[in-house]
Scaffold this active site. Structure first.
Site, PDB file in Angstrom:
ATOM      1  CG  HIS A  46      -1.983  -1.021   1.189  1.00  0.00           C
ATOM      2  ND1 HIS A  46      -3.084  -0.962   2.010  1.00  0.00           N
ATOM      3  CD2 HIS A  46      -2.133  -2.134   0.422  1.00  0.00           C
ATOM      4  CE1 HIS A  46      -3.874  -1.987   1.756  1.00  0.00           C
ATOM      5  NE2 HIS A  46      -3.313  -2.729   0.804  1.00  0.00           N
ATOM      6  CD  GLU A  48      -2.057   4.146   3.263  1.00  0.00           C
ATOM      7  OE1 GLU A  48      -3.226   4.375   3.579  1.00  0.00           O
ATOM      8  OE2 GLU A  48      -1.736   3.345   2.358  1.00  0.00           O
ATOM      9  CB  CYS A  76      -6.699  -0.478   5.084  1.00  0.00           C
ATOM     10  SG  CYS A  76      -4.977  -1.052   5.042  1.00  0.00           S
ATOM     11  CB  CYS A  79      -2.182   1.568   6.210  1.00  0.00           C
ATOM     12  SG  CYS A  79      -1.709   0.754   4.654  1.00  0.00           S
TER      13      CYS A  79
END
Length: 142
Positions: A46, A48, A76, A79
């Site tokens: 992801h 992040e 999410c 993260c």
């Protein structure tokens, strides 16, 4: 947020869900990331996570105290957990994610008593632009 949006656009152009993130310390970007799970064959890739990894490598440590994370979509749960473990001081995000968010929706990771660190959270920065990037991406795929 402009740089995070640029990272999101680049991710979208590469066929990834258009999400971008940057880590800032003392007004300087020290980590950048765009979504890349398809490219990297890695469900943890992801935006992040990529930005946090780059920032930690830049600083030579796992703690990102006194850092800010700017991201185009509400993180999410995975993260949000990484944000807590990295001890990021401030989280700024653009669009909310009512289906997969882990900050103000869904798991609400920072609200759990087991969460050892809670960043200051600021939502809605460039929300319309980030949301339109996502809507356009998914509209093209339908």
């Amino acid at each position: 947020m402009d740089c995070a949006l640029a990272m999101a656009r680049a991710a979208g152009e590469a066929g990834e869900v258009p999400i971008g993130a940057v880590v800032v310390k003392d007004g300087r970007i020290i980590g950048r990331g765009g979504n890349s799970p398809r490219r990297d064959h890695d469900p943890t890739a992801h935006a992040e996570i990529a930005a946090i990894r780059e920032a930690a490598a830049h600083l030579g440590q796992e703690r990102l105290t006194d850092c800010e994370l700017w991201v185009t979509l509400e993180p999410c749960a995975m993260c949000a957990g990484a944000i807590a473990h990295a001890r990021i001081a401030k989280l700024y995000y653009a669009a909310p994610d009512s289906k997969g968010g882990g900050v103000e929706h869904g798991a609400r990771v920072f609200d759990h008593p087991q969460c050892l660190h809670r960043p200051e959270v600021y939502a809605g920065i460039a929300e319309q632009e980030a949301a339109e990037l996502l809507r356009g991406f998914f509209r093209e795929r339908r």
